[in-house]
Design an enzyme around this catalytic site. Structure first.
Site, short mmCIF file in Angstrom:
data_model
loop_
_atom_site.label_atom_id
_atom_site.label_comp_id
_atom_site.label_asym_id
_atom_site.label_seq_id
_atom_site.Cartn_x
_atom_site.Cartn_y
_atom_site.Cartn_z
N ASP A 45 0.92 -3.17 -9.07
CA ASP A 45 1.38 -2.20 -10.07
C ASP A 45 2.90 -2.07 -9.97
OD1 ASP A 45 1.73 -0.11 -11.85
OD2 ASP A 45 0.67 1.37 -10.62
N HIS A 63 -2.36 -1.72 -11.95
CA HIS A 63 -2.31 -0.33 -12.38
C HIS A 63 -3.68 0.17 -12.86
CE1 HIS A 63 -0.25 3.26 -13.74
NE2 HIS A 63 -0.79 3.13 -14.94
N SER A 110 -1.77 7.72 -13.55
CA SER A 110 -0.68 7.29 -14.41
C SER A 110 0.02 8.52 -15.01
CB SER A 110 -1.21 6.35 -15.49
OG SER A 110 -0.16 5.67 -16.13
#
Length: 327
Positions: free
Chosen positions: A258, A290, A164
Site C-alpha cells: 500500500d 490497500h 482508508s
C-alpha cells in the site's frame, strides 16, 4: 449554452466522474444490501435513519449472537472508506465485512454513513461523523432512542475504527474528543486505523519510487477538501497536537504494498514520541495492498488482520482508564 450531462468536468477512476452541469456519476460502491440476519455468522443488523434530520445520514447497527439476554458488549463505531467519494454501510463490501468483524470480535457495531464528496466536500463528512458519534453517546445512560444500544452497549469500552478515508475520520474524531471544549460526553478507549488515508506535501519512505501512484494520491485531497492544503492536520496529522489524541490505545494496520503504508508507520512513530499517555501498536501484513481484506474475508492474511483487531477490542482496560470509566 448550458452544460449537458455528457460534458465531463473531471474523473477520479475507478470511483467517480463529475460533469460540468454538477452531476456526479459513481462508478463503484453503488450496489446495496438490506440489513437483516446473516446466515453465516448469525449477526443481525438494523438501519436507523434520521440521525441528522433532513439529511441522508444513517447508521447500520450490528449485533452478534448473544449468550445472555442482557449481555453487554464493547461498542465499535465504524467509518467506511472509499476515498470520501463512494460506498455506504449498505454496500455489500462493507456489510459483509461488518458481519464478519462483529462475529469475530463480539462487539456491537455502529457503521456510519456520512455525506460524501464532491457534492459535500470536507469538513461535512467530519461533521456528519461527529454528529453520529454524539448520537451514539446519547445512549450512554441507557435512555437513548435506540433500544439495542441502551440494552447491549458497554460504554466503558468504546472504540472508533475505519479503513482508508474512514481511518482518517476515526483519527480526527479522536482528536476532537481529546479537545476539552468539544462537548461530547463520551470516553473513547481506543481507535483502530486500517490502512488510514494520511498524506502530506513532501514524499516520505518509498512514496517517490512509484510516481504514478503518488500522483494519483496527490490529486485526491484537493478534490475532497478544496478549502484545506495538504499539510493541514486533517490529512497530515503528525505534529505537536498529536499528544492530545482523545483515547487510551491505538492500533495502526498497514499493508506492505500500500502506498499509504509509510504514512501509517510515521503516525505510529510520531504518536509513540509525542508525549501522548496511551499505548500504540502497529500491525503490518506482508505481500498485500490497500484494504485487501475487504475483498477476501476468508484469506489467511485477512483473517490475521481481523484476529488482531478482535484482540485489540477485547483486551483488558488499562488500570487508569478503568478508574475514570467507573467514576
Amino acid at each position: 449554452m448550458a452544460a449537458t450531462i455528457n460534458e465531463l468536468d473531471y474523473e477520479f477512476p475507478p470511483h467517480i466522474k463529475v460533469y460540468k452541469n454538477g452531476h456526479v456519476e459513481r462508478l463503484t460502491g453503488t450496489d446495496t444490501t438490506p440489513p437483516g440476519t446473516d446466515p453465516q455468522t448469525g449477526v443481525s443488523s438494523i438501519d436507523v435513519k434520521d440521525i441528522i434530520p433532513e439529511t441522508e445520514i444513517y447508521v447500520r447497527i450490528y449485533l452478534p449472537k448473544l449468550t445472555t439476554a442482557n449481555q453487554k458488549l464493547p461498542i465499535l463505531v465504524y467509518f467506511h472508506g472509499g476515498a470520501f467519494f463512494v460506498y455506504t454501510p449498505s454496500s455489500p463490501l462493507y456489510h459483509n465485512y461488518m458481519n464478519a468483524l462483529v462475529a469475530e470480535s463480539q462487539v456491537i457495531a455502529v457503521s456510519v454513513h456520512y455525506r460524501r464528496a464532491p457534492e459535500h466536500p470536507l469538513p461535512i463528512g467530519y461533521e456528519d461523523s461527529w454528529a453520529a458519534l454524539q448520537w451514539v453517546s446519547a445512549h450512554s445512560n441507557g435512555d437513548g432512542p435506540e433500544p439495542l444500544l441502551n440494552h447491549h452497549a458497554d460504554f466503558r469500552r468504546v472504540f472508533l475504527s475505519g479503513d482508508s478515508a474512514g481511518g482518517n475520520i476515526a483519527h480526527n474524531l479522536a482528536m476532537a474528543v481529546g479537545n476539552p471544549d468539544a462537548g461530547v460526553k463520551l470516553e473513547i478507549l481506543g481507535i483502530a486505523l486500517v490502512d488510514p488515508y494520511f498524506w502530506g506535501p513532501d514524499p516520505i519512505g518509498s512514496e517517490a519510487l512509484d510516481p504514478d501512484r503518488k500522483a494519483y494520491v496527490d490529486r485526491l485531497w484537493p478534490l475532497v477538501c478544496p478549502s484545506c492544503p495538504v499539510n493541514d492536520p486533517w490529512i497530515d496529522p503528525v505534529g505537536p497536537g498529536l499528544a492530545g489524541l482523545g483515547c487510551w490505545r491505538v492500533l495502526v494496520c498497514v499493508a506492505e504494498k500500500d502506498i499509504l503504508k509509510d504514512r501509517g508507520r510515521l503516525y505510529f512513530d510520531a504518536l509513540s514520541r509525542s508525549g501522548w499517555l496511551g499505548t500504540v501498536e502497529i500491525h503490518e501484513v506482508e505481500g498485500e495492498g490497500h484494504c485487501f481484506h475487504l475483498h477476501d474475508l476468508n484469506g489467511e492474511r485477512a483473517k490475521e488482520r481481523m484476529t488482531r483487531m478482535a484482540a485489540f477490542f477485547n483486551r483488558d482496560m488499562p488500570p487508569a482508564y478503568a478508574l475514570t470509566a467507573t467514576e
